[in-house]
Design a protein around this motif. Structure first.
Motif, short mmCIF file in Angstrom:
data_model
loop_
_atom_site.label_atom_id
_atom_site.label_comp_id
_atom_site.label_asym_id
_atom_site.label_seq_id
_atom_site.Cartn_x
_atom_site.Cartn_y
_atom_site.Cartn_z
N ASN A 224 -52.07 -0.65 104.98
CA ASN A 224 -52.66 -0.31 103.69
C ASN A 224 -52.08 1.17 103.76
O ASN A 224 -51.70 1.92 102.88
CB ASN A 224 -54.01 -0.32 103.75
N LEU A 227 -48.48 1.89 103.31
CA LEU A 227 -47.88 1.93 101.83
C LEU A 227 -48.17 3.56 101.12
O LEU A 227 -47.31 3.92 100.41
CB LEU A 227 -48.70 1.33 100.87
N ARG A 277 -49.33 -10.15 95.53
CA ARG A 277 -49.82 -8.81 95.26
C ARG A 277 -49.95 -8.73 93.69
O ARG A 277 -50.85 -7.90 93.30
CB ARG A 277 -48.75 -7.95 95.62
N THR A 282 -53.11 -4.95 96.30
CA THR A 282 -52.31 -4.44 97.46
C THR A 282 -52.85 -4.37 98.72
O THR A 282 -52.44 -4.04 99.97
CB THR A 282 -51.75 -3.13 97.24
N HIS A 284 -54.11 -5.51 102.11
CA HIS A 284 -53.50 -6.69 103.21
C HIS A 284 -54.71 -7.36 103.63
O HIS A 284 -54.36 -8.53 104.34
CB HIS A 284 -52.98 -5.78 104.31
N GLY A 341 -47.90 -0.76 95.15
CA GLY A 341 -49.01 0.07 96.14
C GLY A 341 -48.61 1.42 96.31
O GLY A 341 -47.28 1.57 96.67
#
Length: 344
Positions: A224, A227, A277, A282, A284, A341
């Motif tokens: 995360n 991103l 997604r 977004t 994970h 994301g």
């Protein structure tokens, strides 16, 4: 919603295995399929009927290994696609983006054109593809760290450069070898196939892919953070460089194993992550398990279609996934509500 969808997908996966085994030139009922599976796993039932015979061989030795391989490849490609998109922070990334496909192609080309079957055995193409894919992945890591720490942009540039070099060497070898049969073999291998599935190989492939999926399921916080980018992560007190190297090493092993077992199967690792997604966002923690299940189901039925869409022959599964995946991806691109994301 997330838990409910996971349970539904697990049920669909279990049912898909039984239904997919019944599809083929020999008609077999789903009841016979599960009777044979339960007998082989738990020794429940009549040995004389379920332990041998034509139906037993078709179910247990031909179709079921192929379906288990489809589950492994579909789940593995989907999860690696998600991880690659986070590592390079690019929604267009797929499992082969860092030159892995060109490395595998070069390895396979060398194996076919130089006759490495006498050295590497009957599966020389797959072994050479694995070596090529893994070698290129490691070279991408090395090159991206020259002149400073690697980042997502340097990884992409290194991958593009090595991909061009590998493609050029493959073309060079094919041009001078002048081997029409070898060219046909390479082309077919690059299109992907699950036809060579055997229990001996599956016993190695499945644990590696499963361990990889479990590992990445525990890394959702770091993924995360990727991103958001390196600058944001540093301000939050986390350096992503070490994690990026570890993730690339593990994904390289996973992709190398998948290339070894099934050749190149495109679009699965690109389209499935985007579909998940679009529905679940977004995070994970949610999308990795869901994508692995959805990818497995998708490839099971893609394989069923590939061997039944044209009577008497088998369509390479890579062609089918591209035919399905291309339009789906175009549709996803024009969806205004969809976001990757991080900083979009």
């Amino acid at each position: 919603m997330y838990v409910g969808v996971s349970i539904v997908l697990l049920a669909i996966l279990f049912l898909s295995v039984g239904l997919a085994v019944t599809k083929g030139s020999v008609d077999i009922s789903i009841g016979e399929v599960y009777e044979i599976i339960f007998y082989k796993l738990f020794h429940v039932g009549n040995e004389d009927i379920l332990g041998s015979g034509a139906i037993h061989d078709v179910v247990w030795l031909i179709r079921l290994p192929r379906i288990i391989l489809a589950i492994s490849v579909g789940a593995g490609l989907s999860v690696v696609g998600i991880v690659m998109q986070a590592i390079v922070k690019n929604p267009l990334a797929d499992p082969y983006i860092l030159g892995v496909s060109s490395g595998a192609s070069l390895g396979a080309t060398i194996a076919i054109m130089f006759g490495l079957g006498t050295v590497l055995g009957s599966n020389a193409i797959g072994v050479s593809g694995f070596i090529g894919a893994f070698t290129v992945s490691m070279l991408v890591l090395v090159i991206s760290n020259i002149g400073g720490r690697s980042n997502s942009i340097k990884l992409l540039l290194a991958g593009m450069a090595l991909s061009s070099v590998c493609s050029a060497f493959s073309s060079f070898i094919v041009y001078f070898a002048n081997d029409a049969q070898g060219m046909q073999t390479i082309t077919f291998w690059l299109m992907g196939s699950l036809a060579g599935a055997k229990w001996q190989e599956i016993s190695i492939i499945v644990p590696i892919i499963l361990l990889g999926i479990i590992f990445f399921s525990t890394q959702y916080r770091t993924l995360n953070l990727m991103l958001l980018g390196d600058e944001v992560s540093i301000t939050l007190g986390s350096n992503l460089n070490k994690y990026r190297h570890i993730y690339l090493l593990i994904t390289s092993i996973m992709i190398g194993i998948l290339v070894y077992s099934s050749g190149m199967i495109g679009f699965v690792g690109l389209v499935i992550p985007h579909i998940v997604r679009m529905v679940f966002g977004t995070d994970h923690k949610k999308i990795i398990p869901i994508a692995s299940l959805l990818g497995a189901i998708f490839l099971i039925w893609a394989d069923v279609l590939s061997r039944s869409i044209i009577k008497g022959t088998e369509l390479p599964i890579g062609i089918l996934t591209s035919i399905i995946g291309g339009p789906c991806f175009i549709w996803l691109m024009i969806k205004k509500t969809y976001g990757f994301g991080g900083k979009n």
